[in-house]
Design a protein around this motif. Structure first.
Motif, PDB file in Angstrom:
ATOM      1  N   ARG A  66     -36.883  -5.379  75.692  1.00 29.89           N
ATOM      2  CA  ARG A  66     -38.182  -5.692  75.076  1.00 29.89           C
ATOM      3  C   ARG A  66     -37.947  -6.280  73.687  1.00 29.89           C
ATOM      4  O   ARG A  66     -36.841  -6.266  73.156  1.00 29.89           O
ATOM      5  N   GLY A  67     -39.033  -6.799  73.118  1.00 35.76           N
ATOM      6  CA  GLY A  67     -38.977  -7.284  71.744  1.00 35.76           C
ATOM      7  C   GLY A  67     -38.120  -8.526  71.553  1.00 35.76           C
ATOM      8  O   GLY A  67     -37.951  -9.343  72.462  1.00 35.76           O
ATOM      9  N   GLU A  68     -37.555  -8.664  70.346  1.00 37.34           N
ATOM     10  CA  GLU A  68     -36.826  -9.869  69.968  1.00 37.34           C
ATOM     11  C   GLU A  68     -35.605 -10.117  70.853  1.00 37.34           C
ATOM     12  O   GLU A  68     -35.312 -11.266  71.194  1.00 37.34           O
ATOM     13  N   ILE A  69     -34.895  -9.070  71.203  1.00 34.87           N
ATOM     14  CA  ILE A  69     -33.690  -9.258  72.007  1.00 34.87           C
ATOM     15  C   ILE A  69     -34.060  -9.777  73.396  1.00 34.87           C
ATOM     16  O   ILE A  69     -33.443 -10.723  73.909  1.00 34.87           O
ATOM     17  N   ALA A  70     -35.068  -9.185  74.010  1.00 33.22           N
ATOM     18  CA  ALA A  70     -35.492  -9.632  75.334  1.00 33.22           C
ATOM     19  C   ALA A  70     -35.942 -11.089  75.303  1.00 33.22           C
ATOM     20  O   ALA A  70     -35.584 -11.890  76.185  1.00 33.22           O
ATOM     21  N   GLU A  71     -36.719 -11.435  74.289  1.00 34.49           N
ATOM     22  CA  GLU A  71     -37.172 -12.823  74.163  1.00 34.49           C
ATOM     23  C   GLU A  71     -35.987 -13.762  73.952  1.00 34.49           C
ATOM     24  O   GLU A  71     -35.929 -14.861  74.517  1.00 34.49           O
ATOM     25  N   GLY A  72     -35.031 -13.326  73.122  1.00 32.05           N
ATOM     26  CA  GLY A  72     -33.848 -14.145  72.875  1.00 32.05           C
ATOM     27  C   GLY A  72     -33.020 -14.352  74.132  1.00 32.05           C
ATOM     28  O   GLY A  72     -32.467 -15.438  74.363  1.00 32.05           O
ATOM     29  N   ILE A  73     -32.913 -13.307  74.954  1.00 30.33           N
ATOM     30  CA  ILE A  73     -32.161 -13.411  76.209  1.00 30.33           C
ATOM     31  C   ILE A  73     -32.795 -14.455  77.126  1.00 30.33           C
ATOM     32  O   ILE A  73     -32.110 -15.339  77.666  1.00 30.33           O
ATOM     33  N   MET A  74     -34.108 -14.382  77.291  1.00 32.33           N
ATOM     34  CA  MET A  74     -34.763 -15.305  78.226  1.00 32.33           C
ATOM     35  C   MET A  74     -34.719 -16.743  77.715  1.00 32.33           C
ATOM     36  O   MET A  74     -34.558 -17.680  78.500  1.00 32.33           O
ATOM     37  N   LEU A  75     -34.833 -16.921  76.401  1.00 29.26           N
ATOM     38  CA  LEU A  75     -34.717 -18.275  75.841  1.00 29.26           C
ATOM     39  C   LEU A  75     -33.305 -18.811  76.031  1.00 29.26           C
ATOM     40  O   LEU A  75     -33.118 -19.996  76.325  1.00 29.26           O
ATOM     41  N   ALA A  76     -32.302 -17.935  75.877  1.00 28.50           N
ATOM     42  CA  ALA A  76     -30.912 -18.367  76.052  1.00 28.50           C
ATOM     43  C   ALA A  76     -30.641 -18.758  77.499  1.00 28.50           C
ATOM     44  O   ALA A  76     -29.983 -19.765  77.771  1.00 28.50           O
ATOM     45  N   VAL A  77     -31.131 -17.953  78.431  1.00 27.64           N
ATOM     46  CA  VAL A  77     -30.954 -18.280  79.850  1.00 27.64           C
ATOM     47  C   VAL A  77     -31.618 -19.615  80.176  1.00 27.64           C
ATOM     48  O   VAL A  77     -31.034 -20.471  80.859  1.00 27.64           O
ATOM     49  N   LYS A  78     -32.815 -19.807  79.651  1.00 27.85           N
ATOM     50  CA  LYS A  78     -33.543 -21.070  79.875  1.00 27.85           C
ATOM     51  C   LYS A  78     -32.762 -22.251  79.294  1.00 27.85           C
ATOM     52  O   LYS A  78     -32.634 -23.306  79.912  1.00 27.85           O
ATOM     53  N   GLU A  79     -32.204 -22.045  78.098  1.00 26.18           N
ATOM     54  CA  GLU A  79     -31.418 -23.099  77.457  1.00 26.18           C
ATOM     55  C   GLU A  79     -30.198 -23.454  78.304  1.00 26.18           C
ATOM     56  O   GLU A  79     -29.865 -24.632  78.483  1.00 26.18           O
ATOM     57  N   GLY A  80     -29.527 -22.432  78.824  1.00 28.67           N
ATOM     58  CA  GLY A  80     -28.351 -22.681  79.653  1.00 28.67           C
ATOM     59  C   GLY A  80     -28.682 -23.388  80.950  1.00 28.67           C
ATOM     60  O   GLY A  80     -27.930 -24.251  81.408  1.00 28.67           O
ATOM     61  N   LEU A  81     -29.821 -23.048  81.546  1.00 25.71           N
ATOM     62  CA  LEU A  81     -30.230 -23.671  82.800  1.00 25.71           C
ATOM     63  C   LEU A  81     -30.655 -25.124  82.617  1.00 25.71           C
ATOM     64  O   LEU A  81     -30.458 -25.959  83.515  1.00 25.71           O
ATOM     65  N   GLU A  82     -31.233 -25.425  81.447  1.00 25.68           N
ATOM     66  CA  GLU A  82     -31.776 -26.767  81.221  1.00 25.68           C
ATOM     67  C   GLU A  82     -30.832 -27.696  80.482  1.00 25.68           C
ATOM     68  O   GLU A  82     -31.139 -28.878  80.296  1.00 25.68           O
ATOM     69  N   ALA A  83     -29.689 -27.213  80.048  1.00 22.50           N
ATOM     70  CA  ALA A  83     -28.747 -28.049  79.312  1.00 22.50           C
ATOM     71  C   ALA A  83     -28.257 -29.197  80.184  1.00 22.50           C
ATOM     72  O   ALA A  83     -27.978 -29.003  81.371  1.00 22.50           O
ATOM     73  N   PRO A  84     -28.191 -30.416  79.635  1.00 23.82           N
ATOM     74  CA  PRO A  84     -27.675 -31.553  80.412  1.00 23.82           C
ATOM     75  C   PRO A  84     -26.273 -31.248  80.946  1.00 23.82           C
ATOM     76  O   PRO A  84     -25.464 -30.608  80.279  1.00 23.82           O
ATOM     77  N   HIS A  85     -26.000 -31.716  82.147  1.00 28.56           N
ATOM     78  CA  HIS A  85     -24.738 -31.362  82.796  1.00 28.56           C
ATOM     79  C   HIS A  85     -23.533 -31.812  81.986  1.00 28.56           C
ATOM     80  O   HIS A  85     -22.508 -31.106  81.925  1.00 28.56           O
ATOM     81  N   ASP A  86     -23.633 -32.970  81.337  1.00 23.44           N
ATOM     82  CA  ASP A  86     -22.482 -33.466  80.589  1.00 23.44           C
ATOM     83  C   ASP A  86     -22.252 -32.711  79.283  1.00 23.44           C
ATOM     84  O   ASP A  86     -21.254 -32.943  78.590  1.00 23.44           O
TER      85      ASP A  86
END
Length: 387
Positions: free
Chosen positions: A274-294
């Motif tokens: 919950r809180g800041e850590i939970a939000e940070g985790i989900m944003l990080a996962v989203k960033e990793g999934l959406e990062a350009p392949h190259d």
């Protein structure tokens, strides 16, 4: 036993130290509850003269009336050698707090390895073998931030620098006699490099051990590790208090997109759901999934399957053992098992092939790899023969 609690008293002692050829130094610190080490005590001792005990003092960095600037000024005074044992953690503290390194530095652990005392030899061992004394280690795990310090704590702390004088004098003499001073300087250069102590959040993923080589998976690992490192640094708390590596790898695998997904984690701490850590985790996962392949990270060749010539690797191990015995230096200080495999796989960006290690082992290792020499056993020893 003098305890220095003011800047003026520290400056007076450091002025005396500048007149000496060396000063021995050690620290006590806490790191269990913080990201950055909390410096709790500095111990220093000056050489003995004419059978008289040299000055040995404790410096209390937690005192409100004390600044460490006189000590940092002593670090910059090149006429006095600053002697530590296993200096890495001490130097990290001084670099982080004062942006300064001791110049010149002498690390007795490194010197002892070069002088044949074995791999990562402990201070207690050197005290026993060189100073012919024993140490009382009963205060090793005490809380050094609590005040006042007990007499037992003070006695324990001061012993870490008083015996160090004799150890330094013995090892420095041996290095001069063997001509290996440059070997020690080469090893100490790593300790005096700021890059040794700088932890960049964007590079934190490289310290996470994983067997998966998927670029997308590593991209998520990179984003999660970067978030964790930055969060830990900004709040001065240990990485493990946020989430541990096993939880990080689980998150990279399950890719949570909601708090509900996050709560299904088996390894995540309750505070991270919950809180800041939970939000940070989900944003990080989203960033990793959406990062350009190259832009995704690639595993280094250390993590990939090397094409190792196993016969050559076995020969290199025999050569290393023979050379380490001949030089009187711990084999693992010259080359690790991974180093030998890399050489046997054709890699040449290996520390064992450069500097003093090349003199002791690397040059002959390359000749063996090229088929220019072979190994033979004679009179109980291994020798090189030209082919």
């Amino acid at each position: 036993m003098q305890t220095i609690t003011t800047t003026d008293a520290l400056a007076a002692f450091c002025d005396k130290a500048k007149l000496e050829p060396y000063v021995t130094i050690d620290t006590e610190f806490l790191r269990e509850r913080t990201y950055w080490s909390k410096l709790c005590l500095v111990q220093m001792a000056l050489p003995n003269h004419d059978d008289q005990e040299g000055d040995a003092v404790l410096v209390d960095p937690l005192s409100d009336d004390l600044s460490l600037e006189p000590l940092y000024d002593l670090f910059r005074h090149t006429a006095t050698v600053k002697v530590f044992h296993a200096a890495r953690q001490d130097l990290e503290i001084f670099f982080t707090e004062g942006n300064v390194f001791p110049d010149p530095l002498f690390d007795t652990q490194i010197a002892a390895m070069v002088c044949g005392f074995g791999e990562q030899v402990g201070y207690e061992t050197l005290v026993r073998k060189i100073a012919k004394e024993s140490l009382d280690k009963s205060s090793r795990f005490t809380d050094w931030s609590r005040r006042p310090l007990t007499e037992a704590q003070k006695k324990y702390a001061i012993a870490d620098v008083t015996h160090l004088r004799q150890i330094y004098e013995f090892l420095s003499k041996q290095l001069k006699e063997t001509g290996r001073e440059a070997w020690v300087h080469e090893e100490e250069a790593v300790l005096l490099n700021p890059e040794t102590y700088i932890n960049r959040p964007e590079e934190a993923w490289k310290r996470v051990k994983t067997r998966t080589s998927s670029a997308r998976f590593l991209g998520i690992v990179r984003a999660l590790a970067q978030f964790r490192e930055g969060y830990a640094q900004n709040r001065n708390i240990p990485r493990s208090r946020i989430f541990k590596d096993d939880a990080l790898l689980e998150l990279a695998s399950t890719k949570p997109a909601s708090f509900e997904d996050l709560n299904r984690s088996r390894l995540l701490l309750r505070e991270a759901r919950r809180g800041e850590i939970a939000e940070g985790i989900m944003l990080a996962v989203k960033e990793g999934l959406e990062a350009p392949h190259d832009s995704l990270p690639r595993p280094s060749d250390q993590g990939q399957q090397l094409q190792v010539d196993t016969a050559l690797a076995d020969l290199l191990r025999v050569l290393l053992k023979a050379k380490s015995q001949e030089a009187g230096v711990a084999a693992k200080l010259i080359a690790s098992s991974a180093d030998l495999d890399r050489i046997a796989a054709g890699k040449r960006d290996v520390a064992a092939l450069h500097g003093w290690r090349a003199e002791v082992f690397g040059h002959d290792a390359l000749r063996l790899a090229k088929g220019e020499v072979g190994l033979t056993a004679r009179s109980g020893s291994v020798e090189l023969v030209d082919l």
